[in-house]
Design a protein around this motif. Sequence first.
Motif, short mmCIF file in Angstrom:
data_model
loop_
_atom_site.label_atom_id
_atom_site.label_comp_id
_atom_site.label_asym_id
_atom_site.label_seq_id
_atom_site.Cartn_x
_atom_site.Cartn_y
_atom_site.Cartn_z
N LYS A 1 0.84 -1.20 0.00
CA LYS A 1 0.00 0.00 0.00
C LYS A 1 0.88 1.25 0.00
O LYS A 1 0.59 2.23 -0.70
N TRP A 2 1.95 1.22 0.77
CA TRP A 2 2.90 2.34 0.83
C TRP A 2 3.53 2.59 -0.55
O TRP A 2 3.59 3.72 -1.04
N LEU A 3 3.98 1.53 -1.20
CA LEU A 3 4.61 1.65 -2.52
C LEU A 3 3.61 2.07 -3.58
O LEU A 3 3.93 2.84 -4.48
N SER A 4 2.39 1.55 -3.46
CA SER A 4 1.37 1.88 -4.45
C SER A 4 0.97 3.34 -4.40
O SER A 4 0.45 3.88 -5.36
N GLY A 5 1.23 3.98 -3.26
CA GLY A 5 0.94 5.40 -3.14
C GLY A 5 2.00 6.28 -3.77
O GLY A 5 1.95 7.50 -3.66
N GLY A 6 2.99 5.65 -4.43
CA GLY A 6 4.03 6.42 -5.10
C GLY A 6 5.26 6.65 -4.26
O GLY A 6 6.21 7.33 -4.69
N ASN A 7 5.29 6.10 -3.05
CA ASN A 7 6.45 6.28 -2.17
C ASN A 7 7.59 5.37 -2.60
O ASN A 7 7.37 4.20 -2.89
N ARG A 8 8.79 5.90 -2.60
CA ARG A 8 9.97 5.12 -2.98
C ARG A 8 11.08 5.27 -1.94
O ARG A 8 12.26 5.31 -2.26
N THR A 9 10.66 5.39 -0.67
CA THR A 9 11.60 5.44 0.44
C THR A 9 11.19 4.41 1.48
O THR A 9 10.05 3.96 1.51
N CYS A 10 12.13 4.06 2.34
CA CYS A 10 11.84 3.14 3.44
C CYS A 10 11.07 3.91 4.51
O CYS A 10 11.53 4.97 4.96
N PRO A 11 9.90 3.44 4.94
CA PRO A 11 9.11 4.17 5.93
C PRO A 11 9.85 4.43 7.24
O PRO A 11 9.65 5.46 7.87
N GLU A 12 10.73 3.51 7.64
CA GLU A 12 11.43 3.66 8.91
C GLU A 12 12.70 4.51 8.80
O GLU A 12 12.96 5.37 9.63
N THR A 13 13.50 4.26 7.77
CA THR A 13 14.81 4.93 7.68
C THR A 13 14.80 6.15 6.78
O THR A 13 15.69 6.99 6.88
N GLY A 14 13.82 6.24 5.89
CA GLY A 14 13.79 7.35 4.95
C GLY A 14 14.72 7.17 3.77
O GLY A 14 14.81 8.04 2.90
N GLN A 15 15.43 6.03 3.70
CA GLN A 15 16.35 5.78 2.59
C GLN A 15 15.58 5.59 1.28
O GLN A 15 14.51 4.99 1.25
N VAL A 16 16.15 6.10 0.18
CA VAL A 16 15.57 5.87 -1.14
C VAL A 16 15.77 4.41 -1.51
O VAL A 16 16.87 3.86 -1.34
N LEU A 17 14.72 3.77 -1.99
CA LEU A 17 14.78 2.35 -2.32
C LEU A 17 15.45 2.13 -3.67
O LEU A 17 15.05 2.74 -4.67
N SER A 18 16.46 1.27 -3.71
CA SER A 18 17.13 0.97 -4.97
C SER A 18 16.27 0.07 -5.85
O SER A 18 16.42 0.03 -7.06
N HIS A 19 15.35 -0.68 -5.24
CA HIS A 19 14.37 -1.49 -5.96
C HIS A 19 13.22 -1.77 -5.02
O HIS A 19 13.30 -1.49 -3.82
N THR A 20 12.13 -2.31 -5.54
CA THR A 20 10.94 -2.54 -4.71
C THR A 20 10.57 -4.02 -4.63
O THR A 20 9.42 -4.37 -4.42
N VAL A 21 11.57 -4.89 -4.80
CA VAL A 21 11.33 -6.32 -4.67
C VAL A 21 11.08 -6.65 -3.20
O VAL A 21 11.81 -6.19 -2.31
N LEU A 22 10.05 -7.44 -2.93
CA LEU A 22 9.70 -7.85 -1.56
C LEU A 22 10.12 -9.30 -1.36
O LEU A 22 9.69 -10.18 -2.10
#
Length: 315
Positions: A85-106
């Motif tokens: 849900k977080w990623l689907s909202g257009g977010n591309r950072t880690c919710p806890e650390t704020g780091q930009v995600l290099s990829h969105t593989v779960l």
Amino acid sequence: MAKSGVFERDPTDNLKKELQKLVKTIVEDSSDDEILDQTLQILQSLKQGIQYYPQEFNCPLSKQIMTDPVIICTGKTYDRVSIQKWLSGGNRTCPETGQVLSHTVLTPNHLVRDMIAQWCKNHGVRAQNSPGSNPINPVQYLDEQGLTEANRKHFRSLLKKLSLSDSISEKKEAARMLRSLTKKNPAFRGFFGECSTAIPELISPLSEVKNGVDPNLCEDVITTLLNVSIHESNKKLVVETVNVVPVLLDALRLGTIETRTNAAATLFTLSALDSNKLVIAKAGGLRPLIELLEEGHALAMKDAASAIFNLCIVH
């Protein structure tokens, strides 16, 4: 592996101590209704096991016990539905650390999942997602704002059909479905930012054809591209993808009035970024927009004028 001690203490200790105090108050001092209610609430909590899960089992986003823990690229663990849900909202950072995600593989976190299952077994609590007890299947589970693996597989198959099929009817059906999906669900727009081949596959029927394009196919592809471009994190990616701007300009010159209007709307949306304005302008984007505006079609004038205005202003 050494035990941390965090899971060794009885997580119901605080509730039990509070219960002892309330019982003592009832016996020695009063039988006040409020105290009786508090006592019953604690007894119910102890019975149902709803308040004493170790905090380490809660998803940082939902604050609820995780049923399908997954790891993102920063190493943090979240419940699958919540992070989707977080990623689907257009977010591309880690919710806890704020780091930009290099990829969105779960990646499934089997260790945490097994720990939750074992804890539930030891404490007589029924786990929603413990191995061997009808676990939630992430491939079948659909969150209204997220994408399951089944969704992704279907979406990829549509893109492959659009780019590789020799049948024009199959291409048209795939384009029509992609248009519908990206219109109705923002999560599908976000998928284009996760898959490096998605945009090239989408525009391939328009960029590789030599003898003209079916007008309905062209309209559906351009409109899908418009839907994808609305997603904020996709704007830069769309313009930087090879052949996208030339395809849009061709559609602007040669398409039906609906296709030309949506091509103009796409250029308007993409020109929200200054870096995109320069790319579009250098490719010759102003001339076909001005020509469309001068034709005076009521349907197209607003989008053409808006795109021209945006392209002429660089902050």
